[in-house]
Design a protein around this motif. Structure first.
Motif, mmCIF file in Angstrom:
data_model
loop_
_atom_site.group_PDB
_atom_site.id
_atom_site.type_symbol
_atom_site.label_atom_id
_atom_site.label_comp_id
_atom_site.label_asym_id
_atom_site.label_seq_id
_atom_site.Cartn_x
_atom_site.Cartn_y
_atom_site.Cartn_z
ATOM 1 N N ALA A 1 -45.054 17.707 -40.359
ATOM 2 C CA ALA A 1 -46.281 17.350 -39.638
ATOM 3 C C ALA A 1 -47.008 16.181 -40.289
ATOM 4 O O ALA A 1 -48.160 15.904 -39.952
ATOM 5 C CB ALA A 1 -47.207 18.559 -39.533
ATOM 6 N N ASN A 2 -46.334 15.496 -41.223
ATOM 7 C CA ASN A 2 -46.872 14.290 -41.855
ATOM 8 C C ASN A 2 -48.208 14.547 -42.554
ATOM 9 O O ASN A 2 -49.219 13.897 -42.267
ATOM 10 C CB ASN A 2 -47.040 13.177 -40.816
ATOM 11 C CG ASN A 2 -47.232 11.816 -41.466
ATOM 12 O OD1 ASN A 2 -46.728 11.558 -42.556
ATOM 13 N ND2 ASN A 2 -47.965 10.943 -40.804
ATOM 14 N N HIS B 1 -53.787 18.200 -42.711
ATOM 15 C CA HIS B 1 -53.704 17.371 -43.916
ATOM 16 C C HIS B 1 -52.840 17.919 -45.049
ATOM 17 O O HIS B 1 -52.501 17.153 -45.959
ATOM 18 C CB HIS B 1 -55.119 17.140 -44.473
ATOM 19 C CG HIS B 1 -56.025 16.382 -43.567
ATOM 20 N ND1 HIS B 1 -55.774 15.075 -43.190
ATOM 21 C CD2 HIS B 1 -57.173 16.748 -42.939
ATOM 22 C CE1 HIS B 1 -56.734 14.663 -42.373
ATOM 23 N NE2 HIS B 1 -57.588 15.654 -42.209
ATOM 24 N N ILE B 2 -52.487 19.206 -45.035
ATOM 25 C CA ILE B 2 -51.897 19.811 -46.230
ATOM 26 C C ILE B 2 -50.557 20.463 -45.911
ATOM 27 O O ILE B 2 -50.428 21.206 -44.939
ATOM 28 C CB ILE B 2 -52.852 20.865 -46.829
ATOM 29 C CG1 ILE B 2 -54.205 20.222 -47.177
ATOM 30 C CG2 ILE B 2 -52.245 21.493 -48.086
ATOM 31 C CD1 ILE B 2 -55.292 21.209 -47.544
ATOM 32 N N GLY B 3 -49.562 20.159 -46.756
ATOM 33 C CA GLY B 3 -48.272 20.832 -46.691
ATOM 34 C C GLY B 3 -48.066 21.647 -47.962
ATOM 35 O O GLY B 3 -48.329 21.150 -49.061
ATOM 36 N N SER C 1 -38.123 18.142 -36.282
ATOM 37 C CA SER C 1 -37.700 19.078 -37.325
ATOM 38 C C SER C 1 -36.351 18.678 -37.900
ATOM 39 O O SER C 1 -36.140 18.734 -39.125
ATOM 40 C CB SER C 1 -37.642 20.495 -36.754
ATOM 41 O OG SER C 1 -38.913 20.903 -36.283
ATOM 42 N N GLN C 2 -35.440 18.248 -37.047
ATOM 43 C CA GLN C 2 -34.128 17.818 -37.528
ATOM 44 C C GLN C 2 -34.234 16.516 -38.320
ATOM 45 O O GLN C 2 -33.504 16.314 -39.297
ATOM 46 C CB GLN C 2 -33.176 17.682 -36.348
ATOM 47 C CG GLN C 2 -32.820 19.035 -35.722
ATOM 48 C CD GLN C 2 -31.916 18.927 -34.520
ATOM 49 O OE1 GLN C 2 -31.497 17.831 -34.140
ATOM 50 N NE2 GLN C 2 -31.614 20.060 -33.897
ATOM 51 N N GLU C 3 -35.143 15.647 -37.925
ATOM 52 C CA GLU C 3 -35.370 14.418 -38.696
ATOM 53 C C GLU C 3 -35.908 14.749 -40.085
ATOM 54 O O GLU C 3 -35.529 14.119 -41.080
ATOM 55 C CB GLU C 3 -36.339 13.512 -37.946
ATOM 56 C CG GLU C 3 -35.740 12.901 -36.679
ATOM 57 C CD GLU C 3 -36.779 12.192 -35.818
ATOM 58 O OE1 GLU C 3 -37.990 12.272 -36.148
ATOM 59 O OE2 GLU C 3 -36.395 11.567 -34.814
ATOM 60 N N ALA C 4 -36.786 15.740 -40.172
ATOM 61 C CA ALA C 4 -37.324 16.153 -41.470
ATOM 62 C C ALA C 4 -36.220 16.755 -42.337
ATOM 63 O O ALA C 4 -36.164 16.511 -43.551
ATOM 64 C CB ALA C 4 -38.457 17.154 -41.272
#
Length: 241
Positions: free
Chosen positions: A162-163, A88-90, A126-129
């Motif tokens: 990781a949304n 849940h947390i970034g 990862s590349q999309e992010a």
């Protein structure tokens, strides 16, 4: 769906022991909403970072309650807290915490590795992010070949890949000049508004105020003011590298 992603009620936190004991938080009530960028502002030693770490399940409160996506953390053990953080947390910090021998893609992919996602699909995500933060041309660059602003955008991509439901950023513009700081704040504002995440930015930098939906001021471990009346930035052109 509950709009509140993280809720703190009557949270107190004491740090240290004996003569060195400090009550860092003194009964905090704060809720972080989806689709909203909240600034937590206050002087050095006011309890900003301690509160961020409590909300992010890195510290447990001495008293009071914290709920993340409907899950109370009071009785959670270390494994359960780690799972809540993963799901849940970034986190975004002032120092970027990038591994110097890994490419931008590999640094972002670390956030997926700890969630058990590996291989080609993880590299693609990862590349999309990275593309989402304007670094599609830097996916194979090492941190040493990136500017400070670019390194911070890699760190944000890692937090987002990781949304997560909530992004917690501790002084994300503190080491950046004005232009790069504005770019970072645009990305964080877009993260809240376009992707319906809760975003909390801990800062003492008044230049970031126009990007906020809400400003919470803390002093001596107490929330002393909460407001939404702040100057607005002109409509921003989406940032590109």
């Amino acid at each position: 769906m509950n709009d509140y992603v993280v809720e703190a009620k009557s949270v107190e936190k004491t740090l240290g022991r004996g003569a060195g004991e400090v009550q860092a938080l003194r009964g905090i009530d704060l809720a972080l909403r989806r689709g909203e960028l909240t600034l937590l502002m206050g002087p050095s030693g006011s309890g900003k970072t301690t509160l961020l770490l409590v909300l992010g399940c890195m510290l447990t409160p001495s008293s009071g309650s914290v709920t993340v996506c409907g899950t109370p953390i009071a009785d959670a053990d270390k494994e359960a807290l780690a799972r809540i953080r993963r799901e849940h947390i970034g986190f975004v910090f002032q120092s970027y915490h990038l591994f110097p021998t890994l490419t931008a893609t590999q640094n972002v992919q670390l956030a997926l590795d700890i969630r058990g996602e590996h291989g080609r699909r993880a590299a693609q995500k990862s590349q999309e992010a990275l593309a989402m933060v304007g670094l599609e041309q830097k996916v194979n660059s090492l941190p040493g070949g990136l500017s400070g602003g670019e390194q911070q955008r890699v760190a944000i991509a890692r937090a987002l890949v990781a949304n997560p439901s909530v992004v917690l950023a501790d002084e994300p513009t503190g080491a950046l000049d004005g232009k790069n700081g504005q770019s970072i704040m645009r990305i964080l504002a877009d993260t809240a508004h376009d992707r319906e995440r809760a975003v909390l930015v801990v800062t003492h930098d008044p230049r970031v105020v126009p990007y906020a939906d809400r400003i919470v001021e803390i002093e001596d471990g107490l929330i002393v003011q909460e407001r939404t009346d702040r100057p607005r930035m002109p409509t921003a052109v989406p940032f590109r590298a």
